[in-house]
Design a protein around this motif. Structure first.
Motif, PDB file in Angstrom:
ATOM      1  N   GLY A  26       0.828  -1.201   0.000  1.00 36.49           N
ATOM      2  CA  GLY A  26       0.000   0.000   0.000  1.00 36.49           C
ATOM      3  C   GLY A  26       0.857   1.242   0.000  1.00 36.49           C
ATOM      4  N   PRO A  27       0.232   2.387  -0.337  1.00 35.40           N
ATOM      5  CA  PRO A  27       0.994   3.631  -0.412  1.00 35.40           C
ATOM      6  C   PRO A  27       1.473   4.080   0.966  1.00 35.40           C
ATOM      7  CG  PRO A  27      -1.355   4.046  -0.701  1.00 35.40           C
ATOM      8  CD  PRO A  27      -1.184   2.566  -0.672  1.00 35.40           C
ATOM      9  N   PRO A  28       2.478   4.929   1.015  1.00 37.24           N
ATOM     10  CA  PRO A  28       2.956   5.437   2.301  1.00 37.24           C
ATOM     11  C   PRO A  28       1.837   6.200   3.014  1.00 37.24           C
ATOM     12  CG  PRO A  28       4.341   6.253   0.473  1.00 37.24           C
ATOM     13  CD  PRO A  28       3.186   5.523  -0.141  1.00 37.24           C
ATOM     14  N   GLY A  29       1.767   6.032   4.317  1.00 39.33           N
ATOM     15  CA  GLY A  29       0.772   6.772   5.092  1.00 39.33           C
ATOM     16  C   GLY A  29      -0.563   6.067   5.223  1.00 39.33           C
ATOM     17  N   ALA A  30      -0.724   4.911   4.581  1.00 40.64           N
ATOM     18  CA  ALA A  30      -2.010   4.217   4.620  1.00 40.64           C
ATOM     19  C   ALA A  30      -2.295   3.632   5.998  1.00 40.64           C
ATOM     20  CB  ALA A  30      -2.041   3.116   3.565  1.00 40.64           C
ATOM     21  N   GLY A  31      -1.231   3.283   6.734  1.00 40.46           N
ATOM     22  CA  GLY A  31      -1.413   2.711   8.070  1.00 40.46           C
ATOM     23  C   GLY A  31      -0.841   1.311   8.216  1.00 40.46           C
ATOM     24  N   LYS A  32       0.072   0.947   7.324  1.00 39.16           N
ATOM     25  CA  LYS A  32       0.643  -0.410   7.357  1.00 39.16           C
ATOM     26  C   LYS A  32       1.428  -0.671   8.634  1.00 39.16           C
ATOM     27  CE  LYS A  32       2.858   0.232   3.493  1.00 39.16           C
ATOM     28  NZ  LYS A  32       2.377   1.617   3.272  1.00 39.16           N
ATOM     29  N   THR A  33       2.254   0.303   9.003  1.00 38.47           N
ATOM     30  CA  THR A  33       3.044   0.127  10.217  1.00 38.47           C
ATOM     31  C   THR A  33       2.149   0.080  11.439  1.00 38.47           C
ATOM     32  OG1 THR A  33       4.755   1.419   9.117  1.00 38.47           O
ATOM     33  CG2 THR A  33       5.056   0.985  11.461  1.00 38.47           C
ATOM     34  N   ALA A  34       1.117   0.941  11.433  1.00 40.43           N
ATOM     35  CA  ALA A  34       0.169   0.967  12.551  1.00 40.43           C
ATOM     36  C   ALA A  34      -0.540  -0.377  12.684  1.00 40.43           C
ATOM     37  CB  ALA A  34      -0.846   2.095  12.326  1.00 40.43           C
ATOM     38  N   LEU A  35      -0.930  -0.965  11.559  1.00 41.26           N
ATOM     39  CA  LEU A  35      -1.631  -2.248  11.598  1.00 41.26           C
ATOM     40  C   LEU A  35      -0.717  -3.354  12.120  1.00 41.26           C
ATOM     41  CD1 LEU A  35      -4.300  -3.755  10.750  1.00 41.26           C
ATOM     42  CD2 LEU A  35      -3.041  -4.463   8.716  1.00 41.26           C
ATOM     43  N   PRO A  47       1.959   4.877  22.131  1.00 39.59           N
ATOM     44  CA  PRO A  47       2.252   5.582  20.882  1.00 39.59           C
ATOM     45  C   PRO A  47       2.650   4.571  19.804  1.00 39.59           C
ATOM     46  CG  PRO A  47       3.539   6.458  22.734  1.00 39.59           C
ATOM     47  CD  PRO A  47       2.851   5.231  23.222  1.00 39.59           C
ATOM     48  N   LEU A  48       2.282   4.881  18.585  1.00 36.42           N
ATOM     49  CA  LEU A  48       2.579   3.976  17.484  1.00 36.42           C
ATOM     50  C   LEU A  48       4.064   3.956  17.161  1.00 36.42           C
ATOM     51  CD1 LEU A  48      -0.292   4.705  14.979  1.00 36.42           C
ATOM     52  CD2 LEU A  48       0.061   2.698  16.407  1.00 36.42           C
ATOM     53  N   ALA A  49       4.469   2.828  16.638  1.00 37.85           N
ATOM     54  CA  ALA A  49       5.841   2.737  16.146  1.00 37.85           C
ATOM     55  C   ALA A  49       6.001   3.710  14.983  1.00 37.85           C
ATOM     56  CB  ALA A  49       6.120   1.317  15.695  1.00 37.85           C
ATOM     57  N   LYS A  50       7.204   4.144  14.786  1.00 37.45           N
ATOM     58  CA  LYS A  50       7.482   5.018  13.649  1.00 37.45           C
ATOM     59  C   LYS A  50       7.177   4.296  12.350  1.00 37.45           C
ATOM     60  CE  LYS A  50       9.696   9.024  14.668  1.00 37.45           C
ATOM     61  NZ  LYS A  50      10.966   8.836  15.368  1.00 37.45           N
ATOM     62  N   THR A  51       6.785   5.083  11.353  1.00 38.04           N
ATOM     63  CA  THR A  51       6.475   4.467  10.074  1.00 38.04           C
ATOM     64  C   THR A  51       7.694   3.734   9.531  1.00 38.04           C
ATOM     65  OG1 THR A  51       5.416   4.818   7.956  1.00 38.04           O
ATOM     66  CG2 THR A  51       7.059   6.440   8.619  1.00 38.04           C
ATOM     67  N   HIS A  52       7.406   2.768   8.704  1.00 38.31           N
ATOM     68  CA  HIS A  52       8.442   1.869   8.197  1.00 38.31           C
ATOM     69  C   HIS A  52       9.263   2.575   7.121  1.00 38.31           C
ATOM     70  CE1 HIS A  52       9.304  -2.137   5.969  1.00 38.31           C
ATOM     71  NE2 HIS A  52      10.361  -1.614   6.510  1.00 38.31           N
ATOM     72  N   THR A  53      10.439   3.011   7.482  1.00 42.51           N
ATOM     73  CA  THR A  53      11.237   3.754   6.514  1.00 42.51           C
ATOM     74  C   THR A  53      12.393   2.936   5.961  1.00 42.51           C
ATOM     75  OG1 THR A  53      12.448   4.672   8.371  1.00 42.51           O
ATOM     76  CG2 THR A  53      10.742   6.058   7.409  1.00 42.51           C
ATOM     77  N   ALA A 182      -9.648  -0.794   3.528  1.00 44.19           N
ATOM     78  CA  ALA A 182      -9.957   0.643   3.526  1.00 44.19           C
ATOM     79  C   ALA A 182      -9.823   1.163   4.951  1.00 44.19           C
ATOM     80  CB  ALA A 182     -11.362   0.873   2.978  1.00 44.19           C
ATOM     81  N   ASN A 183      -8.694   1.785   5.217  1.00 37.93           N
ATOM     82  CA  ASN A 183      -8.347   2.165   6.598  1.00 37.93           C
ATOM     83  C   ASN A 183      -8.810   3.584   6.953  1.00 37.93           C
ATOM     84  OD1 ASN A 183      -7.163   1.890   9.129  1.00 37.93           O
ATOM     85  ND2 ASN A 183      -5.170   2.634   8.438  1.00 37.93           N
ATOM     86  N   LYS A 184      -8.772   3.878   8.226  1.00 38.37           N
ATOM     87  CA  LYS A 184      -9.067   5.193   8.816  1.00 38.37           C
ATOM     88  C   LYS A 184     -10.556   5.523   8.786  1.00 38.37           C
ATOM     89  CE  LYS A 184      -4.404   6.748   7.710  1.00 38.37           C
ATOM     90  NZ  LYS A 184      -3.489   7.849   7.467  1.00 38.37           N
ATOM     91  N   LEU A 185     -11.391   4.500   8.856  1.00 34.24           N
ATOM     92  CA  LEU A 185     -12.832   4.751   8.849  1.00 34.24           C
ATOM     93  C   LEU A 185     -13.324   5.354  10.160  1.00 34.24           C
ATOM     94  CD1 LEU A 185     -14.573   1.963   6.745  1.00 34.24           C
ATOM     95  CD2 LEU A 185     -13.433   4.052   6.060  1.00 34.24           C
ATOM     96  N   ASP A 186     -12.418   5.565  11.113  1.00 31.66           N
ATOM     97  CA  ASP A 186     -12.787   6.308  12.318  1.00 31.66           C
ATOM     98  C   ASP A 186     -12.959   7.792  12.006  1.00 31.66           C
ATOM     99  OD1 ASP A 186      -9.864   5.961  11.909  1.00 31.66           O
ATOM    100  OD2 ASP A 186      -9.743   7.477  13.495  1.00 31.66           O
ATOM    101  N   LEU A 187     -12.377   8.240  10.894  1.00 27.95           N
ATOM    102  CA  LEU A 187     -12.495   9.655  10.524  1.00 27.95           C
ATOM    103  C   LEU A 187     -13.785   9.874   9.750  1.00 27.95           C
ATOM    104  CD1 LEU A 187      -8.810  10.187   9.303  1.00 27.95           C
ATOM    105  CD2 LEU A 187      -9.772  10.787  11.535  1.00 27.95           C
ATOM    106  N   PHE A 188     -14.536  10.915  10.122  1.00 33.08           N
ATOM    107  CA  PHE A 188     -15.842  11.087   9.465  1.00 33.08           C
ATOM    108  C   PHE A 188     -15.678  11.513   8.017  1.00 33.08           C
ATOM    109  CE2 PHE A 188     -15.025  15.402  10.741  1.00 33.08           C
ATOM    110  CZ  PHE A 188     -15.697  16.181   9.800  1.00 33.08           C
ATOM    111  N   GLY A 259     -12.191  -0.566   7.786  1.00 30.61           N
ATOM    112  CA  GLY A 259     -11.762  -0.758   9.166  1.00 30.61           C
ATOM    113  C   GLY A 259     -10.935   0.414   9.641  1.00 30.61           C
ATOM    114  N   SER A 260     -10.412   0.282  10.841  1.00 34.93           N
ATOM    115  CA  SER A 260      -9.554   1.335  11.386  1.00 34.93           C
ATOM    116  C   SER A 260      -8.559   0.715  12.344  1.00 34.93           C
ATOM    117  CB  SER A 260     -10.397   2.384  12.110  1.00 34.93           C
ATOM    118  OG  SER A 260     -11.167   1.764  13.122  1.00 34.93           O
ATOM    119  N   VAL A 261      -7.405   1.332  12.431  1.00 36.61           N
ATOM    120  CA  VAL A 261      -6.361   0.860  13.349  1.00 36.61           C
ATOM    121  C   VAL A 261      -6.414   1.658  14.642  1.00 36.61           C
ATOM    122  CG1 VAL A 261      -3.887   0.532  13.675  1.00 36.61           C
ATOM    123  CG2 VAL A 261      -4.901   0.179  11.420  1.00 36.61           C
ATOM    124  N   THR A 262      -6.608   2.978  14.502  1.00 36.36           N
ATOM    125  CA  THR A 262      -6.636   3.844  15.675  1.00 36.36           C
ATOM    126  C   THR A 262      -8.002   4.515  15.760  1.00 36.36           C
ATOM    127  OG1 THR A 262      -5.831   5.744  14.442  1.00 36.36           O
ATOM    128  CG2 THR A 262      -4.166   4.334  15.448  1.00 36.36           C
TER     129      THR A 262
END
Ligand code: GDP
Length: 279
Positions: A26-35, A47-53, A182-188, A259-262
Protein backbone atom coordinates in the motif's frame (compact mmCIF):
# COMPACT_ATOMS: atom_id res chain seq x y z
CA UNK A 1 10.75 -44.64 24.41
CA UNK A 2 13.21 -43.16 21.94
CA UNK A 3 10.91 -43.39 18.88
CA UNK A 4 8.09 -41.78 20.83
CA UNK A 5 10.38 -39.01 21.96
CA UNK A 6 11.64 -38.48 18.44
CA UNK A 7 8.12 -38.37 17.09
CA UNK A 8 7.23 -35.82 19.72
CA UNK A 9 10.21 -33.68 18.84
CA UNK A 10 9.40 -33.79 15.15
CA UNK A 11 5.75 -32.97 15.58
CA UNK A 12 6.26 -30.02 17.88
CA UNK A 13 9.26 -28.40 16.26
CA UNK A 14 7.81 -26.17 13.55
CA UNK A 15 10.68 -24.51 11.77
CA UNK A 16 10.16 -20.85 10.92
CA UNK A 17 10.83 -21.59 7.32
CA UNK A 18 7.51 -23.38 6.81
CA UNK A 19 5.35 -20.52 8.03
CA UNK A 20 3.22 -18.95 5.32
CA UNK A 21 3.27 -15.20 4.74
CA UNK A 22 0.75 -12.45 4.20
CA UNK A 23 2.22 -9.58 2.22
CA UNK A 24 1.21 -6.09 3.33
CA UNK A 25 1.32 -3.51 0.54
CA UNK A 26 0.00 0.00 0.00
CA UNK A 27 0.99 3.63 -0.41
CA UNK A 28 2.96 5.44 2.30
CA UNK A 29 0.77 6.77 5.09
CA UNK A 30 -2.01 4.22 4.62
CA UNK A 31 -1.41 2.71 8.07
CA UNK A 32 0.64 -0.41 7.36
CA UNK A 33 3.04 0.13 10.22
CA UNK A 34 0.17 0.97 12.55
CA UNK A 35 -1.63 -2.25 11.60
CA UNK A 36 1.47 -4.35 12.08
CA UNK A 37 1.95 -2.84 15.52
CA UNK A 38 -1.70 -3.38 16.41
CA UNK A 39 -1.64 -7.05 15.48
CA UNK A 40 1.63 -7.55 17.28
CA UNK A 41 0.72 -5.81 20.51
CA UNK A 42 -3.05 -5.86 20.68
CA UNK A 43 -5.16 -2.72 21.17
CA UNK A 44 -3.10 0.40 20.94
CA UNK A 45 -2.92 2.59 23.95
CA UNK A 46 0.75 3.18 23.39
CA UNK A 47 2.25 5.58 20.88
CA UNK A 48 2.58 3.98 17.48
CA UNK A 49 5.84 2.74 16.15
CA UNK A 50 7.48 5.02 13.65
CA UNK A 51 6.48 4.47 10.07
CA UNK A 52 8.44 1.87 8.20
CA UNK A 53 11.24 3.75 6.51
CA UNK A 54 13.66 0.93 5.97
CA UNK A 55 14.25 -0.39 2.49
CA UNK A 56 13.61 -4.03 3.20
CA UNK A 57 10.42 -5.81 4.21
CA UNK A 58 10.09 -6.42 7.93
CA UNK A 59 7.99 -9.22 9.29
CA UNK A 60 6.29 -10.18 12.50
CA UNK A 61 5.12 -13.62 13.53
CA UNK A 62 1.44 -13.86 14.42
CA UNK A 63 -0.83 -16.64 15.63
CA UNK A 64 -4.45 -17.19 14.84
CA UNK A 65 -6.91 -19.66 16.34
CA UNK A 66 -6.85 -22.47 13.82
CA UNK A 67 -9.82 -24.25 15.37
CA UNK A 68 -12.07 -21.45 14.24
CA UNK A 69 -10.37 -18.55 12.48
CA UNK A 70 -13.69 -16.80 11.95
CA UNK A 71 -14.23 -16.40 15.66
CA UNK A 72 -10.65 -15.47 16.40
CA UNK A 73 -9.58 -12.07 17.55
CA UNK A 74 -6.11 -10.58 17.51
CA UNK A 75 -6.97 -9.41 21.03
CA UNK A 76 -7.23 -12.97 22.34
CA UNK A 77 -4.21 -14.34 24.08
CA UNK A 78 -4.07 -17.70 22.38
CA UNK A 79 -1.89 -19.31 25.01
CA UNK A 80 -4.31 -18.40 27.76
CA UNK A 81 -7.28 -19.44 25.66
CA UNK A 82 -5.68 -22.84 25.20
CA UNK A 83 -6.43 -22.72 21.50
CA UNK A 84 -4.53 -24.38 18.70
CA UNK A 85 -2.54 -21.64 17.08
CA UNK A 86 -1.85 -21.31 13.41
CA UNK A 87 1.22 -19.21 12.81
CA UNK A 88 2.02 -16.96 9.91
CA UNK A 89 4.23 -14.02 9.05
CA UNK A 90 2.87 -10.57 8.30
CA UNK A 91 5.38 -8.93 6.00
CA UNK A 92 5.27 -5.13 5.93
CA UNK A 93 6.81 -3.65 2.81
CA UNK A 94 8.12 -0.15 2.17
CA UNK A 95 5.43 1.85 0.35
CA UNK A 96 7.75 4.35 -1.30
CA UNK A 97 7.24 4.35 -5.08
CA UNK A 98 10.93 3.76 -5.78
CA UNK A 99 10.91 0.58 -3.72
CA UNK A 100 7.69 -0.90 -5.08
CA UNK A 101 9.30 -2.92 -7.81
CA UNK A 102 11.05 -5.10 -5.26
CA UNK A 103 7.79 -5.67 -3.37
CA UNK A 104 6.06 -6.66 -6.59
CA UNK A 105 8.89 -8.95 -7.63
CA UNK A 106 7.84 -11.32 -4.85
CA UNK A 107 4.47 -11.83 -6.49
CA UNK A 108 5.89 -12.49 -9.89
CA UNK A 109 5.95 -16.27 -9.90
CA UNK A 110 3.47 -19.12 -10.06
CA UNK A 111 4.10 -19.93 -6.40
CA UNK A 112 4.93 -16.57 -4.82
CA UNK A 113 7.43 -16.69 -1.99
CA UNK A 114 9.30 -14.18 0.07
CA UNK A 115 12.48 -14.31 2.03
CA UNK A 116 11.58 -12.39 5.11
CA UNK A 117 13.72 -11.10 7.94
CA UNK A 118 12.22 -13.79 10.17
CA UNK A 119 13.16 -16.66 7.93
CA UNK A 120 16.32 -17.69 9.65
CA UNK A 121 17.49 -20.45 7.38
CA UNK A 122 19.51 -18.86 4.58
CA UNK A 123 17.96 -20.59 1.60
CA UNK A 124 14.39 -21.09 2.70
CA UNK A 125 11.47 -18.97 1.66
CA UNK A 126 8.01 -18.42 2.98
CA UNK A 127 4.99 -19.02 0.76
CA UNK A 128 2.79 -15.96 0.21
CA UNK A 129 -0.80 -16.96 0.89
CA UNK A 130 -2.53 -13.60 0.60
CA UNK A 131 -1.98 -9.92 -0.12
CA UNK A 132 -3.35 -7.06 1.98
CA UNK A 133 -3.34 -3.76 0.09
CA UNK A 134 -3.99 -0.98 2.56
CA UNK A 135 -5.43 2.36 1.51
CA UNK A 136 -6.19 5.59 3.36
CA UNK A 137 -9.96 6.02 2.90
CA UNK A 138 -9.80 9.57 4.22
CA UNK A 139 -7.11 10.59 1.73
CA UNK A 140 -9.11 8.95 -1.06
CA UNK A 141 -12.10 11.14 -0.19
CA UNK A 142 -10.55 14.32 -1.53
CA UNK A 143 -9.48 12.68 -4.76
CA UNK A 144 -5.83 13.67 -4.71
CA UNK A 145 -4.61 10.32 -3.46
CA UNK A 146 -6.79 8.30 -5.83
CA UNK A 147 -4.59 8.28 -8.97
CA UNK A 148 -1.37 7.29 -7.16
CA UNK A 149 -3.09 4.69 -4.97
CA UNK A 150 -4.81 3.15 -7.99
CA UNK A 151 -1.55 3.15 -10.00
CA UNK A 152 0.08 1.03 -7.31
CA UNK A 153 -2.91 -1.29 -7.03
CA UNK A 154 -2.99 -1.62 -10.82
CA UNK A 155 0.60 -2.82 -10.81
CA UNK A 156 -0.09 -5.28 -8.00
CA UNK A 157 -3.10 -6.78 -9.77
CA UNK A 158 -1.37 -6.80 -13.16
CA UNK A 159 1.62 -8.62 -11.67
CA UNK A 160 -0.72 -11.26 -10.26
CA UNK A 161 -2.51 -11.52 -13.60
CA UNK A 162 0.70 -11.92 -15.62
CA UNK A 163 1.84 -14.62 -13.21
CA UNK A 164 -1.12 -16.59 -14.47
CA UNK A 165 0.10 -16.40 -18.06
CA UNK A 166 3.71 -17.11 -17.29
CA UNK A 167 3.01 -20.40 -15.57
CA UNK A 168 5.11 -23.39 -16.36
CA UNK A 169 3.37 -26.35 -17.90
CA UNK A 170 -0.22 -27.15 -17.14
CA UNK A 171 -0.21 -26.50 -13.43
CA UNK A 172 -2.24 -23.42 -12.64
CA UNK A 173 -0.61 -20.94 -10.29
CA UNK A 174 -1.88 -20.79 -6.74
CA UNK A 175 -4.89 -18.55 -6.43
CA UNK A 176 -4.17 -15.29 -4.68
CA UNK A 177 -6.67 -13.57 -2.41
CA UNK A 178 -6.27 -9.78 -2.19
CA UNK A 179 -7.78 -7.70 0.59
CA UNK A 180 -8.14 -3.99 -0.08
CA UNK A 181 -8.20 -2.74 3.50
CA UNK A 182 -9.96 0.64 3.53
CA UNK A 183 -8.35 2.16 6.60
CA UNK A 184 -9.07 5.19 8.82
CA UNK A 185 -12.83 4.75 8.85
CA UNK A 186 -12.79 6.31 12.32
CA UNK A 187 -12.49 9.66 10.52
CA UNK A 188 -15.84 11.09 9.47
CA UNK A 189 -14.25 12.39 6.28
CA UNK A 190 -13.30 8.87 5.18
CA UNK A 191 -15.06 7.18 2.28
CA UNK A 192 -17.09 4.11 3.23
CA UNK A 193 -15.75 0.82 1.89
CA UNK A 194 -18.33 0.60 -0.91
CA UNK A 195 -17.21 3.96 -2.27
CA UNK A 196 -13.53 3.09 -1.87
CA UNK A 197 -14.30 0.06 -4.02
CA UNK A 198 -16.21 1.88 -6.75
CA UNK A 199 -13.77 4.81 -6.86
CA UNK A 200 -10.81 2.46 -7.17
CA UNK A 201 -12.56 0.41 -9.87
CA UNK A 202 -13.34 3.55 -11.85
CA UNK A 203 -9.76 4.81 -11.55
CA UNK A 204 -8.31 1.40 -12.45
CA UNK A 205 -10.55 1.50 -15.54
CA UNK A 206 -9.19 4.92 -16.46
CA UNK A 207 -5.60 3.73 -16.04
CA UNK A 208 -6.36 0.67 -18.14
CA UNK A 209 -7.80 2.81 -20.94
CA UNK A 210 -4.87 5.22 -20.81
CA UNK A 211 -2.29 2.46 -20.89
CA UNK A 212 -3.94 0.63 -23.76
CA UNK A 213 -4.14 3.89 -25.68
CA UNK A 214 -0.43 4.28 -25.09
CA UNK A 215 0.11 0.83 -26.52
CA UNK A 216 -2.10 1.57 -29.53
CA UNK A 217 -0.16 4.77 -30.20
CA UNK A 218 3.04 2.78 -30.06
CA UNK A 219 1.79 0.41 -32.76
CA UNK A 220 0.42 -2.56 -30.85
CA UNK A 221 -2.66 -3.71 -32.76
CA UNK A 222 -6.20 -3.74 -31.41
CA UNK A 223 -6.28 -7.51 -31.89
CA UNK A 224 -3.28 -7.98 -29.66
CA UNK A 225 -4.97 -5.96 -26.98
CA UNK A 226 -8.27 -7.75 -27.34
CA UNK A 227 -6.46 -11.05 -27.00
CA UNK A 228 -5.57 -9.80 -23.55
CA UNK A 229 -2.78 -12.30 -23.29
CA UNK A 230 0.12 -10.09 -22.39
CA UNK A 231 0.41 -6.34 -22.26
CA UNK A 232 -0.99 -4.08 -19.63
CA UNK A 233 -4.70 -4.79 -20.02
CA UNK A 234 -6.00 -5.51 -16.56
CA UNK A 235 -8.89 -7.93 -16.27
CA UNK A 236 -10.00 -10.54 -18.75
CA UNK A 237 -12.66 -9.23 -21.02
CA UNK A 238 -12.55 -6.19 -23.24
CA UNK A 239 -15.39 -4.53 -21.39
CA UNK A 240 -15.42 -0.79 -20.97
CA UNK A 241 -15.76 -0.76 -17.20
CA UNK A 242 -13.27 -2.38 -14.90
CA UNK A 243 -14.48 -4.30 -11.88
CA UNK A 244 -12.57 -6.36 -9.35
CA UNK A 245 -14.76 -9.33 -10.29
CA UNK A 246 -12.92 -9.46 -13.64
CA UNK A 247 -9.81 -10.59 -11.77
CA UNK A 248 -11.52 -13.87 -10.84
CA UNK A 249 -10.63 -15.19 -14.27
CA UNK A 250 -7.01 -15.12 -13.12
CA UNK A 251 -7.76 -16.62 -9.73
CA UNK A 252 -7.23 -13.25 -8.08
CA UNK A 253 -10.05 -12.80 -5.61
CA UNK A 254 -10.40 -9.19 -4.43
CA UNK A 255 -12.35 -8.12 -1.33
CA UNK A 256 -12.72 -4.54 -0.11
CA UNK A 257 -13.31 -4.28 3.63
CA UNK A 258 -13.36 -1.14 5.76
CA UNK A 259 -11.76 -0.76 9.17
CA UNK A 260 -9.55 1.33 11.39
CA UNK A 261 -6.36 0.86 13.35
CA UNK A 262 -6.64 3.84 15.68
CA UNK A 263 -9.42 6.04 16.96
CA UNK A 264 -13.03 5.17 17.61
CA UNK A 265 -13.91 3.25 14.47
CA UNK A 266 -14.89 -0.19 13.24
CA UNK A 267 -11.50 -1.61 14.26
CA UNK A 268 -9.42 -4.29 12.56
CA UNK A 269 -11.28 -7.48 13.47
CA UNK A 270 -12.74 -8.07 10.01
CA UNK A 271 -9.31 -7.85 8.43
CA UNK A 272 -7.90 -10.25 11.01
CA UNK A 273 -10.67 -12.75 10.27
CA UNK A 274 -10.14 -12.40 6.52
CA UNK A 275 -6.43 -13.17 6.99
CA UNK A 276 -7.14 -16.05 9.36
CA UNK A 277 -9.34 -17.76 6.82
CA UNK A 278 -6.59 -17.63 4.22
CA UNK A 279 -3.36 -18.60 5.96
P1 GDP B 1 2.44 3.43 6.58
O1 GDP B 1 3.30 4.41 5.85
O2 GDP B 1 1.46 2.77 5.63
O3 GDP B 1 3.22 2.43 7.38
O4 GDP B 1 1.51 4.29 7.56
P2 GDP B 1 1.63 4.47 9.14
O5 GDP B 1 1.29 3.21 9.84
O6 GDP B 1 2.92 5.10 9.47
O7 GDP B 1 0.43 5.48 9.39
C1 GDP B 1 0.44 6.79 8.84
C2 GDP B 1 -0.34 7.72 9.73
O8 GDP B 1 -1.72 7.36 9.74
C3 GDP B 1 0.11 7.67 11.18
O9 GDP B 1 0.12 8.99 11.68
C4 GDP B 1 -0.95 6.84 11.87
O10 GDP B 1 -1.12 7.19 13.22
C5 GDP B 1 -2.18 7.19 11.07
N1 GDP B 1 -3.19 6.12 11.10
C6 GDP B 1 -3.00 4.80 10.87
N2 GDP B 1 -4.14 4.12 10.99
C7 GDP B 1 -5.11 5.03 11.28
C8 GDP B 1 -6.53 4.93 11.53
O11 GDP B 1 -7.16 3.88 11.48
N3 GDP B 1 -7.17 6.10 11.76
C9 GDP B 1 -6.53 7.31 11.82
N4 GDP B 1 -7.25 8.38 12.10
N5 GDP B 1 -5.20 7.42 11.61
C10 GDP B 1 -4.49 6.30 11.35
Amino acid sequence: LAPILLHFLYSTATPYTTLPSVLLLGPPGAGKTALTTLFERGPLDLPLAKTHTSQVPSSIELSINSDDPSSASYKTNLDEAGATAKKFLLVDTPGHPKLRASSLAHLNSAEPTIKSSLVSDGGAKSKIKAVVFMVDAAALADGDALPSTAEYLYDVLLTLQKRFHSRNGSRAPASMPVLVAANKLDLFTALPAALVKSNLEAELGRIRAARSKGLLDSGVGQDDLAAGEEGDWLGGDGSEKFSFAQMMEFDVDVDVIGGSVTGDGPGAEKWWKWIGERV
